[in-house]
Design a protein around this motif. Sequence first.
Motif, PDB file in Angstrom:
ATOM      1  N   ALA A  96      70.112  61.843  69.144  1.00  0.00           N
ATOM      2  CA  ALA A  96      69.197  61.493  70.235  1.00  0.00           C
ATOM      3  C   ALA A  96      68.392  60.247  69.891  1.00  0.00           C
ATOM      4  CB  ALA A  96      68.252  62.661  70.513  1.00  0.00           C
ATOM      5  N   PRO A  98      66.955  56.622  72.319  1.00  0.00           N
ATOM      6  CA  PRO A  98      67.546  55.445  72.948  1.00  0.00           C
ATOM      7  C   PRO A  98      67.415  54.152  72.151  1.00  0.00           C
ATOM      8  CG  PRO A  98      65.477  55.992  74.007  1.00  0.00           C
ATOM      9  CD  PRO A  98      65.760  57.100  73.047  1.00  0.00           C
ATOM     10  N   ASP A 102      65.474  54.651  66.239  1.00  0.00           N
ATOM     11  CA  ASP A 102      65.197  56.083  66.339  1.00  0.00           C
ATOM     12  C   ASP A 102      65.974  56.903  65.320  1.00  0.00           C
ATOM     13  OD1 ASP A 102      63.370  55.863  68.412  1.00  0.00           O
ATOM     14  OD2 ASP A 102      64.907  56.012  69.970  1.00  0.00           O
ATOM     15  N   HIS A 151      74.976  54.740  81.642  1.00  0.00           N
ATOM     16  CA  HIS A 151      73.786  54.688  80.794  1.00  0.00           C
ATOM     17  C   HIS A 151      72.835  55.846  81.049  1.00  0.00           C
ATOM     18  CE1 HIS A 151      74.732  50.154  81.265  1.00  0.00           C
ATOM     19  NE2 HIS A 151      75.364  50.630  80.207  1.00  0.00           N
ATOM     20  N   ARG A 152      73.354  56.948  81.611  1.00  0.00           N
ATOM     21  CA  ARG A 152      72.475  58.046  82.000  1.00  0.00           C
ATOM     22  C   ARG A 152      71.917  58.817  80.805  1.00  0.00           C
ATOM     23  NH1 ARG A 152      76.751  58.181  85.665  1.00  0.00           N
ATOM     24  NH2 ARG A 152      76.166  57.868  87.835  1.00  0.00           N
ATOM     25  N   SER A 153      72.718  58.934  79.762  1.00  0.00           N
ATOM     26  CA  SER A 153      72.300  59.734  78.625  1.00  0.00           C
ATOM     27  C   SER A 153      71.247  59.012  77.802  1.00  0.00           C
ATOM     28  CB  SER A 153      73.499  60.061  77.734  1.00  0.00           C
ATOM     29  OG  SER A 153      73.083  60.730  76.564  1.00  0.00           O
ATOM     30  N   GLN A 154      70.317  59.786  77.249  1.00  0.00           N
ATOM     31  CA  GLN A 154      69.305  59.241  76.343  1.00  0.00           C
ATOM     32  C   GLN A 154      69.764  59.348  74.893  1.00  0.00           C
ATOM     33  OE1 GLN A 154      66.199  57.636  77.178  1.00  0.00           O
ATOM     34  NE2 GLN A 154      67.528  57.528  78.978  1.00  0.00           N
ATOM     35  N   HIS A 156      71.455  58.301  71.321  1.00  0.00           N
ATOM     36  CA  HIS A 156      71.341  57.101  70.500  1.00  0.00           C
ATOM     37  C   HIS A 156      72.564  56.200  70.718  1.00  0.00           C
ATOM     38  CE1 HIS A 156      71.162  54.646  66.826  1.00  0.00           C
ATOM     39  NE2 HIS A 156      69.866  54.926  66.824  1.00  0.00           N
TER      40      HIS A 156
END
Length: 242
Positions: A96, A98, A102, A151-154, A156
């Motif tokens: 996870a 973006p 991270d 690009h919907r998923s958050q 990584h």
Amino acid sequence: MDLAGKTVVVTGAGRGFGRAFALHAGRTGAHVFVSARTLAGARKTADEVAADSGAHVEAFACDLADPATVRDFAAQVAAHTPSVDVLINNGARYLAGPDLWDADDEAITDTVASGATGTLLTVKHFLPLLRASEGADVVNLVSSAAEPRNHRSQAHPAFYAAKAAQAGFADVLSHRLRPEGIRVISLYPPDFTDGDPLHATWDQASRTADDPLTARSVLDCVLFALGQPRDCFIRSFHFEQL
């Protein structure tokens, strides 16, 4: 689909879709081999399958980011069976966040290795067993993150990269194995809920377009593809998203 008499291998079977497929395979009479990153995780699912259906099931540890354990997993399965009919490439690390910062370098490397390199090596080392089957299927649980400009998923960026690589591999693999009669089926689902997709109270007819996608629905797509005549090659499933 009835998998009676089939030999089925499932990676990432410790939970979610992998566990659901293992349970279904056991219920329909398959000989099931399950793996998870830890042996304890694989054994937990194997125990559930055995208790649920009495199926013949074996559990193994396989860290898809570690080539040695992938080779060992395939070798151990080969010691139990001369062929594999269905290989479910479900295992992959989710990461996870973006922003590139991270996650540390080790987590990024592990994510790409498990999702991309791990899938490639799993197919490579199970290919002799798949070729020994009278009609083998390779099923890849990819992700909508692998679709262009999705690009919907958050997740990584490393997860996006891993899934894009997995999708590219699946595409060329389908083309190159088709002359041998080996089907390669890839699914590109958005995030879906796990729950207990094989619970007796689950009612397919009651689900609507407003409900989130479930592991059971993804499982049904896989079973549909596996159940088609051997001259029917369904390369991929893509899912409409809101």
